[in-house]
Design a protein around this motif. Sequence first.
Motif, PDB file in Angstrom:
ATOM      1  N   SER A 279      86.252 120.490 -20.851  1.00 32.31           N
ATOM      2  CA  SER A 279      86.204 119.240 -21.627  1.00 32.31           C
ATOM      3  C   SER A 279      84.816 118.632 -21.665  1.00 32.31           C
ATOM      4  CB  SER A 279      87.154 118.220 -20.993  1.00 32.31           C
ATOM      5  OG  SER A 279      86.617 117.786 -19.743  1.00 32.31           O
ATOM      6  N   GLY A 280      83.898 119.172 -20.864  1.00 29.19           N
ATOM      7  CA  GLY A 280      82.589 118.542 -20.735  1.00 29.19           C
ATOM      8  C   GLY A 280      82.472 117.767 -19.430  1.00 29.19           C
ATOM      9  N   LYS A 281      83.624 117.369 -18.852  1.00 29.00           N
ATOM     10  CA  LYS A 281      83.614 116.739 -17.528  1.00 29.00           C
ATOM     11  C   LYS A 281      84.119 117.754 -16.509  1.00 29.00           C
ATOM     12  CE  LYS A 281      84.304 111.906 -18.868  1.00 29.00           C
ATOM     13  NZ  LYS A 281      83.089 111.270 -18.323  1.00 29.00           N
ATOM     14  N   MET A 282      83.726 117.559 -15.243  1.00 27.20           N
ATOM     15  CA  MET A 282      84.090 118.508 -14.201  1.00 27.20           C
ATOM     16  C   MET A 282      85.617 118.575 -14.045  1.00 27.20           C
ATOM     17  SD  MET A 282      82.431 120.605 -12.382  1.00 27.20           S
ATOM     18  CE  MET A 282      80.811 120.283 -11.650  1.00 27.20           C
ATOM     19  N   ALA A 283      86.149 119.773 -14.125  1.00 26.85           N
ATOM     20  CA  ALA A 283      87.599 119.956 -13.992  1.00 26.85           C
ATOM     21  C   ALA A 283      87.866 121.251 -13.237  1.00 26.85           C
ATOM     22  CB  ALA A 283      88.265 120.005 -15.371  1.00 26.85           C
ATOM     23  N   ARG A 284      88.940 121.252 -12.449  1.00 27.84           N
ATOM     24  CA  ARG A 284      89.323 122.471 -11.734  1.00 27.84           C
ATOM     25  C   ARG A 284      90.208 123.328 -12.635  1.00 27.84           C
ATOM     26  NH1 ARG A 284      88.750 124.085  -6.732  1.00 27.84           N
ATOM     27  NH2 ARG A 284      88.242 122.018  -5.909  1.00 27.84           N
ATOM     28  N   LEU A 285      89.844 124.593 -12.762  1.00 24.80           N
ATOM     29  CA  LEU A 285      90.516 125.524 -13.668  1.00 24.80           C
ATOM     30  C   LEU A 285      90.937 126.770 -12.905  1.00 24.80           C
ATOM     31  CD1 LEU A 285      87.791 125.461 -16.479  1.00 24.80           C
ATOM     32  CD2 LEU A 285      89.848 124.028 -16.361  1.00 24.80           C
ATOM     33  N   LEU A 286      91.944 127.458 -13.443  1.00 24.22           N
ATOM     34  CA  LEU A 286      92.276 128.781 -12.942  1.00 24.22           C
ATOM     35  C   LEU A 286      91.098 129.722 -13.214  1.00 24.22           C
ATOM     36  CD1 LEU A 286      94.579 130.560 -11.782  1.00 24.22           C
ATOM     37  CD2 LEU A 286      95.265 131.003 -14.148  1.00 24.22           C
ATOM     38  N   LYS A 287      90.685 130.471 -12.178  1.00 25.27           N
ATOM     39  CA  LYS A 287      89.623 131.466 -12.366  1.00 25.27           C
ATOM     40  C   LYS A 287      90.110 132.558 -13.308  1.00 25.27           C
ATOM     41  CE  LYS A 287      87.133 131.475  -7.978  1.00 25.27           C
ATOM     42  NZ  LYS A 287      87.091 132.085  -6.659  1.00 25.27           N
ATOM     43  N   SER A 288      89.285 132.984 -14.231  1.00 20.23           N
ATOM     44  CA  SER A 288      89.653 134.071 -15.135  1.00 20.23           C
ATOM     45  C   SER A 288      88.369 134.670 -15.693  1.00 20.23           C
ATOM     46  CB  SER A 288      90.532 133.552 -16.277  1.00 20.23           C
ATOM     47  OG  SER A 288      89.746 132.892 -17.252  1.00 20.23           O
ATOM     48  N   LYS A 289      88.517 135.698 -16.484  1.00 19.11           N
ATOM     49  CA  LYS A 289      87.317 136.275 -17.093  1.00 19.11           C
ATOM     50  C   LYS A 289      86.587 135.253 -17.968  1.00 19.11           C
ATOM     51  CE  LYS A 289      88.718 141.116 -16.951  1.00 19.11           C
ATOM     52  NZ  LYS A 289      89.220 142.280 -17.735  1.00 19.11           N
ATOM     53  N   ASP A 323      97.320 135.902 -25.231  1.00 16.78           N
ATOM     54  CA  ASP A 323      98.334 136.064 -24.188  1.00 16.78           C
ATOM     55  C   ASP A 323      97.965 137.136 -23.169  1.00 16.78           C
ATOM     56  OD1 ASP A 323     100.651 134.776 -23.370  1.00 16.78           O
ATOM     57  OD2 ASP A 323     101.945 136.397 -24.066  1.00 16.78           O
ATOM     58  N   ASP A 324      96.712 137.112 -22.698  1.00 12.15           N
ATOM     59  CA  ASP A 324      96.227 138.080 -21.702  1.00 12.15           C
ATOM     60  C   ASP A 324      96.061 137.345 -20.369  1.00 12.15           C
ATOM     61  OD1 ASP A 324      94.744 139.706 -20.043  1.00 12.15           O
ATOM     62  OD2 ASP A 324      93.145 140.116 -21.502  1.00 12.15           O
ATOM     63  N   PRO A 325      96.801 137.736 -19.316  1.00 16.93           N
ATOM     64  CA  PRO A 325      96.715 136.997 -18.046  1.00 16.93           C
ATOM     65  C   PRO A 325      95.326 137.020 -17.407  1.00 16.93           C
ATOM     66  CG  PRO A 325      98.345 138.791 -17.908  1.00 16.93           C
ATOM     67  CD  PRO A 325      97.784 138.822 -19.296  1.00 16.93           C
ATOM     68  N   GLU A 326      94.466 137.940 -17.827  1.00 19.52           N
ATOM     69  CA  GLU A 326      93.119 137.967 -17.248  1.00 19.52           C
ATOM     70  C   GLU A 326      92.142 137.060 -17.985  1.00 19.52           C
ATOM     71  OE1 GLU A 326      91.665 141.881 -16.634  1.00 19.52           O
ATOM     72  OE2 GLU A 326      93.239 142.342 -15.190  1.00 19.52           O
ATOM     73  N   VAL A 327      92.559 136.592 -19.152  1.00 19.75           N
ATOM     74  CA  VAL A 327      91.694 135.700 -19.933  1.00 19.75           C
ATOM     75  C   VAL A 327      92.486 134.443 -20.259  1.00 19.75           C
ATOM     76  CG1 VAL A 327      90.200 135.483 -21.954  1.00 19.75           C
ATOM     77  CG2 VAL A 327      90.618 137.748 -20.965  1.00 19.75           C
ATOM     78  N   VAL A 328      92.407 133.453 -19.379  1.00 22.92           N
ATOM     79  CA  VAL A 328      93.121 132.208 -19.632  1.00 22.92           C
ATOM     80  C   VAL A 328      92.143 131.044 -19.469  1.00 22.92           C
ATOM     81  CG1 VAL A 328      95.376 133.082 -18.897  1.00 22.92           C
ATOM     82  CG2 VAL A 328      93.878 131.992 -17.230  1.00 22.92           C
ATOM     83  N   ALA A 329      92.455 129.953 -20.164  1.00 23.42           N
ATOM     84  CA  ALA A 329      91.658 128.720 -20.056  1.00 23.42           C
ATOM     85  C   ALA A 329      92.647 127.643 -19.668  1.00 23.42           C
ATOM     86  CB  ALA A 329      90.978 128.406 -21.385  1.00 23.42           C
ATOM     87  N   MET A 330      92.758 127.371 -18.371  1.00 18.51           N
ATOM     88  CA  MET A 330      93.899 126.594 -17.888  1.00 18.51           C
ATOM     89  C   MET A 330      93.509 125.722 -16.700  1.00 18.51           C
ATOM     90  SD  MET A 330      97.110 126.273 -18.544  1.00 18.51           S
ATOM     91  CE  MET A 330      98.315 125.224 -17.751  1.00 18.51           C
ATOM     92  N   PRO A 331      93.616 124.405 -16.839  1.00 19.24           N
ATOM     93  CA  PRO A 331      93.415 123.536 -15.677  1.00 19.24           C
ATOM     94  C   PRO A 331      94.493 123.822 -14.630  1.00 19.24           C
ATOM     95  CG  PRO A 331      93.444 122.266 -17.731  1.00 19.24           C
ATOM     96  CD  PRO A 331      93.935 123.645 -18.058  1.00 19.24           C
ATOM     97  N   ALA A 332      94.102 123.951 -13.388  1.00 18.30           N
ATOM     98  CA  ALA A 332      95.074 124.230 -12.323  1.00 18.30           C
ATOM     99  C   ALA A 332      94.455 123.857 -10.983  1.00 18.30           C
ATOM    100  CB  ALA A 332      95.465 125.704 -12.328  1.00 18.30           C
ATOM    101  N   GLY A 333      95.285 123.312 -10.100  1.00 19.56           N
ATOM    102  CA  GLY A 333      94.816 122.917  -8.776  1.00 19.56           C
ATOM    103  C   GLY A 333      95.084 123.999  -7.743  1.00 19.56           C
ATOM    104  N   GLN A 334      94.541 123.801  -6.546  1.00 22.55           N
ATOM    105  CA  GLN A 334      94.647 124.837  -5.507  1.00 22.55           C
ATOM    106  C   GLN A 334      96.077 125.072  -5.044  1.00 22.55           C
ATOM    107  OE1 GLN A 334      91.815 123.450  -2.558  1.00 22.55           O
ATOM    108  NE2 GLN A 334      90.123 124.483  -3.579  1.00 22.55           N
ATOM    109  N   ILE A 335      96.981 124.124  -5.316  1.00 25.57           N
ATOM    110  CA  ILE A 335      98.364 124.256  -4.863  1.00 25.57           C
ATOM    111  C   ILE A 335      99.081 125.420  -5.558  1.00 25.57           C
ATOM    112  CG2 ILE A 335      99.421 122.686  -6.573  1.00 25.57           C
ATOM    113  CD1 ILE A 335     100.238 122.887  -2.809  1.00 25.57           C
ATOM    114  N   ILE A 336      98.546 125.913  -6.666  1.00 28.30           N
ATOM    115  CA  ILE A 336      99.217 127.010  -7.382  1.00 28.30           C
ATOM    116  C   ILE A 336      99.421 128.224  -6.484  1.00 28.30           C
ATOM    117  CG2 ILE A 336      98.478 126.366  -9.702  1.00 28.30           C
ATOM    118  CD1 ILE A 336      96.270 128.534  -9.413  1.00 28.30           C
TER     119      ILE A 336
END
Lengths: 365, 365
Positions: A279-289, A323-336
């Motif tokens: 978004s332009g601001k710091m956000a935690r995301l799922l790591k992906s390619k 729909d590729d699980p290795e290429v996602v753009a998804m906010p997610a926290g460590q609890i996942i």
Amino acid sequence: MRTDLCDRLGIEHPIFGFTPSEHVAAAVSRAGGLGVLGAVRYNDPADLAAALDWMDANTDGRPYGVDVVMPMKAPTEGSIGDLSALVPPAHRDFVEKTLHELGVPPLPAEENDQGVLGWLHSVARAHVEIALEHRPALIANALGSPPADVIGQAHDRGILVAALAGRVDHARRQVADGVDIVVAQGSEAGGHTGEVGTMVLVPEIVDAVGDQVPVLAAGGIGSGRQVTAALALGASGVWMGSTWLLTSEYAEGLPGQTAVSRALLNASSSDTVRARIYSGKMARLLKSKWTEAWAAPGAPDPLPMPLQNLLVGEAHRRISAADDPEVVAMPAGQIIGRFDTLRPVADVIADIVEEAEETRARLAK
Amino acid sequence: MRTDLCDRLGIEHPIFGFTPSEHVAAAVSRAGGLGVLGAVRYNDPADLAAALDWMDANTDGRPYGVDVVMPMKAPTEGSIGDLSALVPPAHRDFVEKTLHELGVPPLPAEENDQGVLGWLHSVARAHVEIALEHRPALIANALGSPPADVIGQAHDRGILVAALAGRVDHARRQVADGVDIVVAQGSEAGGHTGEVGTMVLVPEIVDAVGDQVPVLAAGGIGSGRQVTAALALGASGVWMGSTWLLTSEYAEGLPGQTAVSRALLNASSSDTVRARIYSGKMARLLKSKWTEAWAAPGAPDPLPMPLQNLLVGEAHRRISAADDPEVVAMPAGQIIGRFDTLRPVADVIADIVEEAEETRARLAK
């Protein structure tokens, strides 16, 4: 685990469930928590109105909330076209090249390329207006205090206002602005998040403003032990987001979530990263390619909000469609990392309540 | 807050106090916790022996521990001279230029320039030998499982072995290696630390190995509410480090700490940063003009352990001698934001115990 806030809001458990899915939000409210629907994804306010109509009809009369994304002061804002002209061509080239290298195809020609407009102040204002026409018990703002007139309108209707804070000084300012509930969001959280961990941040904010307003703990909360820990730290309840990404209602309720669900189920708590690329601001995301490409040498610096989202909006939709699980753009926290099956929201909440009660009994011994 | 681990170690409170100061360590043990002396700063093992002799005489017969820094497998290791030759000249130039710009004068010519040798495997082994000649109840290793023969020697003498873990897989491996206590250290912690926050990491590690060994929570713990939260998460106790930096015993016990104390007292929870500049491994440090210089454009990438410490060892001593609160090189966790006066260790522990009891009573209601 019942707290005063439960009585004030008419809920059974002090569990606030933030989610972009009206199905999850309604299920949280039906299970005795407070479901909070994220409005930012609704480009057309009429779609938000339809979602809230549906929630009014599917929450058994229980309270719910709405979450908007608006800065306190309206930024200078042009049309989408004006703003898009501010995106440097080299950034567009990087996105196009990266998507190509990651095997993400273009969208069909008939799809629009608007991006998510909820980051725009005018759209967020429309979200508030729609919310006020329904019966939310709470309006929350992801960017801190909403504008004074929004707080005033909410209070006139008996609606509580919550704001997310990642630092003590933010919390103090929010309470001075008239915010009723501060969500102390630790660095573990998904989406926009600060640097201070939940364990440190929650008691700091409780000590600073807890005598004036209730404080919710957010970031890393997904089990009854964690809820009890949050209450031990002085919180009056918990604000949970990422946990709901691993529920059956979420996976069913939104399009293009097969790959995201798979990626989230496979992820450990080490598989997130903080970055400004969403978004332009710091956000935690799922790591992906996709996140790795932005961290690689030669990648451009992300643009400020709202330009970054205009830059990557179409990319997000292309990634979703691919729909590729290795290429996602998804906010997610460590609890996942805690979840390896999709479960119904009601089961998640029942387990949390049961484990919290066990934890309380264990500590009392 | 008494747990089984208290009985096993003969302590009153499950508070493990890690500190480089023998004065703090002894005070923690005398106050009913377990003081754990960090050995890494003792270049000459005879100095560690003297410190442990002093602790034997000043802990009223109560148990204490020793913390070493050793990888499980000995790395290839040459003489200091051989290793120093591996430090690129451009790195040395950067350090020299930065210190000059920050106004940090050279040391008097008679001072040696050895750096901290405790990072070297041979020195860490000497630390273990010294420790085994004294009466520690615990040997802890900051880098995970110590070598198998060290674990064996400790067990032969009835000494428990603890290891720090920042990820679940590390904890599993440590328990398989024979470690007796896992310290689940969240990202909030000072010094070497991982990415996962305490709120998420502790229950993850408890679920993975908690049926085999006790787990201590570390990272962001400095109050009774935080200790209770750690116990709620399933920990059998807490491992605290940064809290002791703000005690009167610490400030008195080590040379050149005036500036550091002042900087720590002024710092908020947002005033730390994770970087590899201290030892070559990722560690959380107090933000200062020194950490900022390494984060600025054009700064070199830090070297791997043990080269980075050889590179910056003299710089650390120069910074310490300069005694400027704006230029410090100091591992510190986010909890430092909680303290604004220097207090005796006994008072800190008494307050924690009292607040933990209040918190337990509040949760039981």
